[in-house]
Write a protein that holds these residues in place. Sequence first.
Motif, PDB file in Angstrom:
ATOM      1  N   SER A  97       0.839  -1.198   0.000  1.00  0.00           N
ATOM      2  CA  SER A  97       0.000   0.000   0.000  1.00  0.00           C
ATOM      3  C   SER A  97       0.875   1.249   0.000  1.00  0.00           C
ATOM      4  O   SER A  97       2.100   1.172   0.158  1.00  0.00           O
ATOM      5  N   LEU A  98       0.248   2.405  -0.142  1.00  0.00           N
ATOM      6  CA  LEU A  98       0.998   3.656  -0.083  1.00  0.00           C
ATOM      7  C   LEU A  98       1.627   3.859   1.291  1.00  0.00           C
ATOM      8  O   LEU A  98       2.731   4.395   1.410  1.00  0.00           O
ATOM      9  N   ASP A  99       0.927   3.416   2.334  1.00  0.00           N
ATOM     10  CA  ASP A  99       1.510   3.513   3.683  1.00  0.00           C
ATOM     11  C   ASP A  99       2.755   2.647   3.798  1.00  0.00           C
ATOM     12  O   ASP A  99       3.749   3.040   4.421  1.00  0.00           O
ATOM     13  N   ASP A 100       2.711   1.451   3.201  1.00  0.00           N
ATOM     14  CA  ASP A 100       3.896   0.588   3.203  1.00  0.00           C
ATOM     15  C   ASP A 100       5.051   1.275   2.483  1.00  0.00           C
ATOM     16  O   ASP A 100       6.211   1.173   2.911  1.00  0.00           O
ATOM     17  N   ARG A 134       5.623   4.420   2.251  1.00  0.00           N
ATOM     18  CA  ARG A 134       6.180   5.515   3.049  1.00  0.00           C
ATOM     19  C   ARG A 134       7.239   5.014   4.013  1.00  0.00           C
ATOM     20  O   ARG A 134       8.214   5.699   4.296  1.00  0.00           O
ATOM     21  N   SER A 135       7.042   3.809   4.524  1.00  0.00           N
ATOM     22  CA  SER A 135       8.033   3.263   5.457  1.00  0.00           C
ATOM     23  C   SER A 135       9.182   2.572   4.723  1.00  0.00           C
ATOM     24  O   SER A 135      10.297   2.503   5.235  1.00  0.00           O
ATOM     25  N   ALA A 136       8.879   2.056   3.519  1.00  0.00           N
ATOM     26  CA  ALA A 136       9.875   1.378   2.673  1.00  0.00           C
ATOM     27  C   ALA A 136      10.452   0.127   3.314  1.00  0.00           C
ATOM     28  O   ALA A 136      11.446  -0.413   2.844  1.00  0.00           O
ATOM     29  N   ARG A 137       9.839  -0.352   4.372  1.00  0.00           N
ATOM     30  CA  ARG A 137      10.349  -1.570   5.005  1.00  0.00           C
ATOM     31  C   ARG A 137      10.067  -2.816   4.178  1.00  0.00           C
ATOM     32  O   ARG A 137      10.653  -3.866   4.417  1.00  0.00           O
ATOM     33  N   PHE A 138       9.156  -2.697   3.243  1.00  0.00           N
ATOM     34  CA  PHE A 138       8.787  -3.880   2.462  1.00  0.00           C
ATOM     35  C   PHE A 138       9.963  -4.429   1.667  1.00  0.00           C
ATOM     36  O   PHE A 138       9.984  -5.604   1.310  1.00  0.00           O
TER      37      PHE A 138
END
Length: 447
Positions: free
Chosen positions: A383-386, A388-392
Amino acid sequence: MKKNICFIANYSLTGLYKTIGEKLDVNIFWITVNETIRDEYLSDVEEDHILLLRYVNKINSEKEAEGDGSDLNLRLNEIALGDRRLRLNLERGINYLSSSSKIIKTFLKKNKIDYVFGEVTWAHEILIHRIQTQVLEKFYYIPHDVRLPENKFCFFTDEFWSIPYERKNRKQIPQVNFESVLKTDNHKLATARHIANKKSVTYKLNYLIKLILPVNDPLDPTFKGLSRREKIRKNWTKPLSRLEYKLMTRLVDVTEFKDSFKVGVPLHLQPEASIDNMARYYENQYLNILNIWRTLPNNVVLFIKEHSVAKGSRKPFFYRRLQSLRNVCFVSDELSGESFMNSMDVIYTLTGTMGLEAALAGKPVITHVRNQYSFMPNVKVVSLDDMRSARFWEELTSLSVKESLKLYETFEQNCFDGEINDPTVSSTVLSGVNINNLTLGFKDVLH
């Protein structure tokens, strides 16, 4: 008692649906938006078994409908914006969907329709799907072929083609050797033929004739024909886009980036239901790439491969804007999909077949939406929230080919033998063997 089912007419597929329906012991109703389809394929169908939805703000039979449609939370703005015809005049399109929703609900309810069969490409099809499943809480099945394995189809139940109907006799299905299927993909051969055809003099001449002498049916909400002015306004940038791609796009050789972590981005053909409907809210491919680029670690290079059929369909400066981003490169569109995929560490796509092929090969795949292969553990729905964190990037999963193929077999077990395709494109669709196979699938759903 016979069950009541409804088919949504869809150009030449209508004849295929009708042939299948004749082999089912059911009462059949139809919904269509095209008078020619009705007259050509459904002339022998009782008038009260057909609902004709023309593209007008007020439906002629509106007085027979229940309510005004305002109580149905169907997200009409979303449907109209995703439709290639209705988005040309959103206000008119939304009014059409609003008035149609009342008629559709009344028609399905009055005739006690338990099962609707159709696609979810056009706005009226999505609208019917939502009314049938969400409002009336009945069944809507999307019979559609699957890319892998070939010559099989299944019934999807949701708008995004991610949830297949679970067939009842799964144990009788022989397993498929996907590794051999991947090497003999007839869809790629068909794409190659299509590209060759677009280069022919005949194709270009026909295209010019349609541009100069457009055929238009203003009351059909799916009609692809536009007025001459609309056609010119829509297509004048295509030669410039082709020229931009040919002269200004710097193509690189992937083998020169041996020490880089490679993310492959196969572009989607657009407009197309696979992105405009199935990937809605993420249909802006430039913005998607820009957002994923924002998250890239320093050692990651993004490689973009243009869809072979889509050259010339992008907006002006599409390629230049992407090319201006650091660590973003283009590869030749003539590079085979298999070679491109194998040279990448990760594939980033929405619903593309290369995502499926990469998932079956055990590679990590990043997507934003549910699709036919998003259930696999090496496919990350982000998602866009994911982002933003870029941890994916730290959570991507790889699989062995054996593990991934085993997982995909659970999807394949819900497929049926048979080819669902446009009879004017495939000569085998209306063969006796194929019709019998398709009929068995429909009977499994109905019984």
